[in-house]
Motif scaffolding. Structure first.
Motif, PDB file in Angstrom:
ATOM      1  N   UNK A  49      44.919  32.383  41.106  1.00 61.78           N
ATOM      2  CA  UNK A  49      44.226  32.931  39.488  1.00 61.78           C
ATOM      3  C   UNK A  49      44.658  33.866  39.016  1.00 61.78           C
ATOM      4  N   UNK A  50      44.691  33.814  38.008  1.00 64.28           N
ATOM      5  CA  UNK A  50      44.470  35.485  37.152  1.00 64.28           C
ATOM      6  C   UNK A  50      43.583  36.162  36.936  1.00 64.28           C
ATOM      7  N   UNK A  51      42.323  35.952  37.597  1.00 59.14           N
ATOM      8  CA  UNK A  51      41.468  36.015  37.639  1.00 59.14           C
ATOM      9  C   UNK A  51      41.217  37.103  38.817  1.00 59.14           C
ATOM     10  N   UNK A  52      41.501  36.825  40.290  1.00 53.75           N
ATOM     11  CA  UNK A  52      41.707  36.955  41.178  1.00 53.75           C
ATOM     12  C   UNK A  52      43.648  38.396  41.209  1.00 53.75           C
ATOM     13  N   UNK A  53      44.286  37.949  41.059  1.00 58.02           N
ATOM     14  CA  UNK A  53      45.524  38.598  40.282  1.00 58.02           C
ATOM     15  C   UNK A  53      45.060  39.281  40.202  1.00 58.02           C
ATOM     16  N   UNK A  92      41.939  41.220  39.909  1.00 59.08           N
ATOM     17  CA  UNK A  92      41.173  42.046  41.092  1.00 59.08           C
ATOM     18  C   UNK A  92      41.701  42.907  42.279  1.00 59.08           C
ATOM     19  N   UNK A  93      42.949  41.843  42.627  1.00 58.74           N
ATOM     20  CA  UNK A  93      43.783  42.271  43.531  1.00 58.74           C
ATOM     21  C   UNK A  93      44.249  43.416  42.726  1.00 58.74           C
ATOM     22  N   UNK A  94      45.094  43.932  41.757  1.00 59.48           N
ATOM     23  CA  UNK A  94      45.389  44.783  40.570  1.00 59.48           C
ATOM     24  C   UNK A  94      45.124  45.990  40.731  1.00 59.48           C
ATOM     25  N   UNK A  95      43.370  45.938  40.306  1.00 59.33           N
ATOM     26  CA  UNK A  95      42.589  46.791  39.829  1.00 59.33           C
ATOM     27  C   UNK A  95      42.326  47.477  41.221  1.00 59.33           C
ATOM     28  N   UNK A  96      42.165  46.399  42.773  1.00 59.71           N
ATOM     29  CA  UNK A  96      41.435  46.850  43.766  1.00 59.71           C
ATOM     30  C   UNK A  96      42.592  47.612  44.241  1.00 59.71           C
ATOM     31  N   UNK A  97      43.748  47.222  44.286  1.00 59.31           N
ATOM     32  CA  UNK A  97      45.805  48.303  45.227  1.00 59.31           C
ATOM     33  C   UNK A  97      44.732  49.952  43.954  1.00 59.31           C
ATOM     34  N   UNK A  98      44.997  49.039  42.708  1.00 55.69           N
ATOM     35  CA  UNK A  98      45.455  51.127  41.923  1.00 55.69           C
ATOM     36  C   UNK A  98      44.184  51.750  42.165  1.00 55.69           C
ATOM     37  N   UNK A  99      43.256  51.197  42.869  1.00 56.09           N
ATOM     38  CA  UNK A  99      41.962  52.405  42.830  1.00 56.09           C
ATOM     39  C   UNK A  99      42.215  53.423  44.418  1.00 56.09           C
ATOM     40  N   UNK A 100      42.751  51.236  44.641  1.00 57.33           N
ATOM     41  CA  UNK A 100      43.287  53.403  46.386  1.00 57.33           C
ATOM     42  C   UNK A 100      44.387  53.917  46.007  1.00 57.33           C
ATOM     43  N   UNK A 101      45.271  53.444  45.010  1.00 59.81           N
ATOM     44  CA  UNK A 101      46.140  53.937  45.214  1.00 59.81           C
ATOM     45  C   UNK A 101      45.379  55.444  44.446  1.00 59.81           C
ATOM     46  N   UNK A 102      44.488  55.375  43.698  1.00 60.75           N
ATOM     47  CA  UNK A 102      44.438  56.718  42.691  1.00 60.75           C
ATOM     48  C   UNK A 102      44.340  57.174  43.221  1.00 60.75           C
ATOM     49  N   UNK A 157      48.201  32.850  33.917  1.00 68.85           N
ATOM     50  CA  UNK A 157      48.148  32.276  34.725  1.00 68.85           C
ATOM     51  C   UNK A 157      47.770  30.105  35.038  1.00 68.85           C
ATOM     52  N   UNK A 158      47.329  29.995  33.711  1.00 70.98           N
ATOM     53  CA  UNK A 158      46.549  28.276  33.812  1.00 70.98           C
ATOM     54  C   UNK A 158      47.536  27.255  33.247  1.00 70.98           C
ATOM     55  N   UNK A 159      48.603  28.291  32.452  1.00 71.60           N
ATOM     56  CA  UNK A 159      49.291  27.866  31.631  1.00 71.60           C
ATOM     57  C   UNK A 159      51.056  27.613  32.917  1.00 71.60           C
ATOM     58  N   UNK A 160      50.299  28.337  33.830  1.00 73.56           N
ATOM     59  CA  UNK A 160      51.926  27.968  34.991  1.00 73.56           C
ATOM     60  C   UNK A 160      53.301  28.217  34.373  1.00 73.56           C
ATOM     61  N   UNK A 197      38.336  38.686  29.242  1.00 72.04           N
ATOM     62  CA  UNK A 197      39.601  39.139  30.480  1.00 72.04           C
ATOM     63  C   UNK A 197      38.631  37.825  31.693  1.00 72.04           C
ATOM     64  N   UNK A 198      40.227  37.730  32.174  1.00 70.37           N
ATOM     65  CA  UNK A 198      39.772  36.325  33.322  1.00 70.37           C
ATOM     66  C   UNK A 198      39.297  35.364  33.319  1.00 70.37           C
ATOM     67  N   UNK A 199      39.075  35.057  31.869  1.00 70.60           N
ATOM     68  CA  UNK A 199      38.801  33.519  31.491  1.00 70.60           C
ATOM     69  C   UNK A 199      39.620  32.605  30.974  1.00 70.60           C
ATOM     70  N   UNK A 200      38.983  32.068  31.623  1.00 66.22           N
ATOM     71  CA  UNK A 200      40.065  30.653  31.330  1.00 66.22           C
ATOM     72  C   UNK A 200      40.630  29.849  30.665  1.00 66.22           C
TER      73      UNK A 200
END
Lengths: 163, 275
Positions: free
Chosen positions: A2-6, A8-18, A138-141, A158-161
């Protein structure tokens, strides 16, 4: 995904990189040795080499600025433009990592584990950001929203369907 | 025709119209989606192209690859000899040591002549240390061998012995400096007998016959083994590595933050001088 989990994944990776870039920037200015495997040889050599700076600016600081920019683009309301900003920044970050890895392998002949971890993070970020940008909403695929076709951009939270 | 039949015909017509409209809408949406995807791919392509151009420009601007030091012509070779002579000329040398034997501080420099990072130090922080501390008699530097970058142990022994053999004529530091200044690409097999002979010919005042004879002295090969043991005891696995201390006393590991800027070395020397 989903758009939201994608996102969040990007945010987590960016914070680790930061975190990685902040640590490397800190040790650069503090003049201390990086914590590293294999007796710290590779990291220390790479960190103190002539390639640790680009036009006088430490590459660790450039990386830090890059991750801050990626983070900012991810915190913006999700629109076509913000997704493009993220993908453009991650492509730049990936290009920079390619250059640094080239220098490590062919100029310095030593590998810094911290730099490699950052390169891996930015590569995954770029792949995910590219996927996110190309698929659009994402929801429109694959089906463009009115905002993507030309109508004014959605101000949905953000993250709203999206419908 | 009955009213019921008319109604049925009307419905079918209406349904057909709706179906056609839905189909048209679907087609329009598909076309719009394709157009959006094409735009996105174009935007992405532009970004990638710009990034590639920037990387290539940066690589070219910062030097295409490893900076090879092998001079291309006699003019370049002469310039290196002049630079090395102005750096170490007039400073006392004794075997592997550069500087006054009575200098209060000793710096041990563990290096491999083929190590590119040692080259970085030798051409980076070292010259200012020589000017500031060695010339003034405060510091002496011992060059010690530790195999790291050289892949073949035989090659390592040959090149390090060649440098030590110049030390028999108190000219080892000329040889070391000339080697690092003219260091080739790592693992390219540039260290040949011709390469070593060529370096020896550049060392000012070196007697080549005596130098050639000294290269077979087993004492020199033994000193390389002694250096390897000393590095092992100190826990050194990479080059360059350094030890510092009062001359004649025990040496301790020197931690450095940069090999191109001498500040870490200077503060270690200053604190050892004050100790």
């Amino acid at each position: 995904m989903s758009s939201r989990s994608l996102r969040i994944t990007l945010l987590v990776l960016t914070v680790i990189g930061l975190g990685v870039a902040s640590y490397l920037t800190y040790i650069h200015y503090a003049g201390i040795k990086p914590l590293c495997g294999r007796n710290g040889g590779g990291c220390e050599i790479v960190q103190t080499s002539e390639y640790s700076k680009l036009a006088g600016v430490p590459v660790a600081l450039i990386g830090l600025i890059g991750y801050v920019a990626i983070l900012a683009s991810l915190l913006l309301p999700e629109t076509e433009r913000s997704r493009f900003a993220t993908v453009a920044l991650t492509v730049i970050g990936f290009g920079f990592s390619v250059y640094l890895t080239y220098r490590e392998l062919f100029s310095i002949h030593h590998i810094c584990e911290w730099c490699v971890s950052s390169a891996v993070i930015v590569t995954v970020l770029m792949c995910l950001a590219t996927w996110r940008f190309l698929r659009g909403d994402a929801t429109a695929m694959g089906t463009p929203t009115q905002a993507e076709i030309g109508a004014p951009e959605s101000n949905a939270p953000l993250g709203a369907a999206h419908s | 025709m009955s009213t019921v039949e008319d109604d049925e015909q009307d419905l079918t017509r209406k349904q057909r119209r709706e179906q056609a409209r839905a189909k048209r809408k679907e087609l329009e949406q598909a076309e719009a989606a394709t157009a959006v995807r094409r735009t996105r791919l174009t935007q992405l392509g532009i970004v990638v192209a710009i990034v590639v151009v920037i990387i290539v420009a940066v690589v070219i601007a910062t030097g295409g690859g490893s900076k090879k030091g092998i001079p291309k012509n006699t003019h370049e070779k002469n310039a290196i000899v002049t630079e090395v002579t102005s750096l170490v000329g007039g400073i006392a040398q004794n075997g592997n040591t550069l500087g006054d034997p009575k200098a209060p501080v000793t710096l041990a420099y563990f290096g491999d002549l083929e190590c590119p990072i040692c080259r970085e130090f030798t051409l980076g922080a070292l010259p200012s240390l020589i000017q500031k501390y060695v010339r003034s008699g405060k510091l002496k530097i011992e060059y010690r061998s530790l195999e790291t970058a050289t892949k073949e142990p035989e090659t390592f022994k040959t090149q390090q012995v060649a440098a030590l053999a110049a030390g028999k004529q108190q000219k080892m530091w000329y040889f070391i400096e000339l080697f690092y200044h003219q260091q080739g690409e790592e693992d390219s097999g540039y260290v040949t007998e011709n390469y070593l002979q060529n370096l020896a010919q550049q060392v000012p005042g070196l007697n080549l016959t005596t130098w050639s004879a000294a290269r077979s002295d087993p004492e020199l090969a033994n000193s390389i083994a002694t250096d390897a043991q000393a590095a092992n005891v100190a826990g050194f696995t990479g080059t360059p590595s350094f030890q510092i201390g009062k001359t004649g006393g025990p040496l301790k590991k020197l931690e450095y933050a940069s090999l191109t800027e001498p500040s870490s070395f200077e503060s270690a020397i200053e604190s050892t001088l004050k100790a």
